[in-house]
Design an enzyme around this catalytic site. Structure first.
Site, mmCIF file in Angstrom:
data_model
loop_
_atom_site.group_PDB
_atom_site.id
_atom_site.type_symbol
_atom_site.label_atom_id
_atom_site.label_comp_id
_atom_site.label_asym_id
_atom_site.label_seq_id
_atom_site.Cartn_x
_atom_site.Cartn_y
_atom_site.Cartn_z
ATOM 1 N N ARG A 1 0.851 -1.200 0.000
ATOM 2 C CA ARG A 1 0.000 0.000 0.000
ATOM 3 C C ARG A 1 0.877 1.237 0.000
ATOM 4 N NH1 ARG A 1 -1.326 1.299 4.728
ATOM 5 N NH2 ARG A 1 -2.402 -0.628 5.282
ATOM 6 N N TYR B 1 -17.466 17.627 -13.148
ATOM 7 C CA TYR B 1 -17.773 16.208 -13.391
ATOM 8 C C TYR B 1 -18.783 15.714 -12.333
ATOM 9 C CZ TYR B 1 -17.123 11.184 -13.740
ATOM 10 O OH TYR B 1 -17.340 9.836 -13.859
ATOM 11 N N ASP C 1 -8.541 19.583 -12.820
ATOM 12 C CA ASP C 1 -8.827 18.242 -13.355
ATOM 13 C C ASP C 1 -8.536 18.328 -14.858
ATOM 14 O OD1 ASP C 1 -10.010 16.008 -14.521
ATOM 15 O OD2 ASP C 1 -11.672 15.948 -13.090
ATOM 16 N N LYS D 1 -9.305 7.610 -18.896
ATOM 17 C CA LYS D 1 -9.633 8.211 -20.190
ATOM 18 C C LYS D 1 -8.399 8.246 -21.102
ATOM 19 C CE LYS D 1 -13.386 8.704 -17.801
ATOM 20 N NZ LYS D 1 -13.735 9.892 -17.038
HETATM 21 C C1 LIG Z 1 -14.239 10.167 -15.660
HETATM 22 C C2 LIG Z 1 -13.883 11.439 -14.987
HETATM 23 C C3 LIG Z 1 -13.598 11.495 -13.613
HETATM 24 C C4 LIG Z 1 -13.731 10.278 -12.709
HETATM 25 O O1 LIG Z 1 -12.811 9.298 -13.024
HETATM 26 P P1 LIG Z 1 -13.053 7.719 -12.717
HETATM 27 O O2 LIG Z 1 -11.794 7.135 -13.194
HETATM 28 O O3 LIG Z 1 -14.262 7.323 -13.519
HETATM 29 O O4 LIG Z 1 -13.287 7.596 -11.262
HETATM 30 C C5 LIG Z 1 -13.219 12.695 -13.078
HETATM 31 N N1 LIG Z 1 -13.141 13.815 -13.817
HETATM 32 C C6 LIG Z 1 -13.427 13.805 -15.140
HETATM 33 C C7 LIG Z 1 -13.334 15.075 -15.908
HETATM 34 C C8 LIG Z 1 -13.810 12.631 -15.765
HETATM 35 O O5 LIG Z 1 -14.105 12.638 -17.071
#
Ligand SMILES: *Cc1c(COP(=O)(O)O)cnc(C)c1O
Length: 390
Positions: A45, A97, A169, A194
């Site tokens: 961890r 988001y 983000d 993504k």
């Molecule tokens: C998908 C997404 C998240 C969350 O990510 P996960 O991997 O699904 O937990 C956060 N911010 C944005 C802009 C996203 O597109």
């Protein structure tokens, strides 16, 4: 910008064997020579060599002091939110988001943290909400799904003036298009699910910090809360990052062509793409995104009904109907019935998420095939003229 050469060669060759690819250290613990004496790892961890390669790599990719890998994007966001204490306040972009909205509003608000959702596309709006309790300013740029752009450099100055941290983000832009730390941000987060993973085959989250002091705090919370990314998914994310530049350049190029095509199509009403001159903050996007505008487009139809959009999203051949984005295969979604279905319709409409809004995530297929796919699906969509004639 860190070049693809630099990125590829920042991934170390394995010292023990010369292995060109990063070994997956699938272990929970490490043998100690004497109690407390080890080779730098005691429990997985706290640290894992495969994860360490990924974390060092993303620090280089974003130009930060250190990187931290988590099981999902939301686990990364949750870790940053844990920097706060009861009584602190967050100012967040209003079309944040959905998962981050849920976490802030339904988990952190309960713990006595106040969140103000603000339209940050005009940086001045933030000034109405800053006070001595403001600890975080939270941006996404471009946002989901209407691709609103905020001026990171200007907002970083506002954050600094009130001693708040600016968190960006950077999921939608990806580090190829935008480097928030260089623009003045303190922390970058990613849903590596993504663009960084890039193949729609894993979930992962990242935090990249600008200073050693912040790295120490995030490291502590990462270990204390434990939402780390497992070694196999670390390996896959590293492999994704190796081709990030090739993939995202192609995706940006394709998206620009499709956005231009949509803008002229008679069935289409609004097209949201920061690369179009018609985009409200095109100039800011051009400046802070290094001339790359991302692989996501959204658009609404002249006949603004959910059924009309459904005709499109259920008839594309290459754009698969699915949530998520950023992978090598193209995806399409209808936010009003999918990602944004839980938001009340009136609130949704105010943020530009119309019933007919369609979001495209361009993959790396031949752009001619993707354009053709969109063309044929749009032929099935209702036109205003026909409706009047009926
Ligand atoms: C998908 C997404 C998240 C969350 O990510 P996960 O991997 O699904 O937990 C956060 N911010 C944005 C802009 C996203 O597109």
């Amino acid at each position: 910008m860190s070049s693809i050469t630099e990125i590829l060669h920042a991934i170390p060759v394995d010292k023990l064997t010369g292995s060109i690819s990063v070994p997956v250290y699938q272990t929970a613990t490490y043998e100690q020579e004497e109690p407390g004496v080890n080779k730098g790892y005691d429990y997985a961890r706290t640290g894992n060599p495969t994860r360490k390669v990924l974390e060092d790599l993303v620090a280089i990719l974003e130009g930060g002091h250190a990187g931290f890998a988590f099981a999902t994007g939301l686990a990364a966001i949750d870790t940053v939110a844990k920097l706060l204490s009861t009584g602190d306040e967050i100012i967040a972009v209003d079309d944040i988001y959905g998962g981050a909205y849920r976490l802030f509003t339904h988990v952190y608000q309960k713990l006595g943290i106040k969140i103000h959702y603000v339209d940050t596309t005009d940086a001045e709006n933030i000034l109405d909400y800053v006070n001595d309790k403001t600890k975080l300013i939270w941006l996404e740029s471009p946002t989901n799904p209407t691709l609103k752009v905020s001026d990171i450099e200007t907002i970083a100055k506002i954050a600094k003036s009130v001693n708040a941290l600016l968190v960006v983000d950077n999921t939608f832009a990806s580090p190829l298009c935008q480097k928030p730390l260089a623009l003045g941000a303190d922390i970058v987060i990613h849903s590596a699910t993504k663009y960084l993973g890039g193949h729609s085959d894993l979930l992962a989250g990242l935090v990249i910090t600008k200073t050693e002091a912040l790295s120490d705090q995030i490291k502590f919370i990462q270990n204390a809360s434990g939402g780390i990314l497992g070694p196999w998914d670390c390996f896959l994310t590293i492999r994704g990052i190796e081709t990030l530049e090739l993939r995202v350049k192609r995706q940006c190029d394709t998206a620009r062509q499709i956005a231009r095509f949509l803008e002229k199509h008679e069935a289409v009403d609004k097209v949201h793409y920061p690369g179009l001159e018609s985009h409200k903050n095109h100039e800011i996007a051009a400046r802070q995104q290094n001339g790359y505008f991302g692989g996501i487009i959204s658009f609404s139809l002249k006949v603004d009904s959910s059924d009309n959009a459904e005709k499109f999203v259920t008839n594309t051949r290459y754009f698969k109907l699915a949530e998520s984005l950023g992978g090598v295969k193209s995806l399409v979604c209808q936010p009003s019935k999918m990602t944004h279905a839980s938001i009340p319709r009136e609130k949704r409409l105010l943020s530009g998420v119309q019933d007919s809004l369609i979001r495209l995530s361009c993959g790396i297929e031949d752009p001619r095939d993707l354009l053709q796919d969109i063309k044929q699906a749009l032929e099935l969509v209702q036109l205003e003229k026909k409706e009047v004639a009926v």
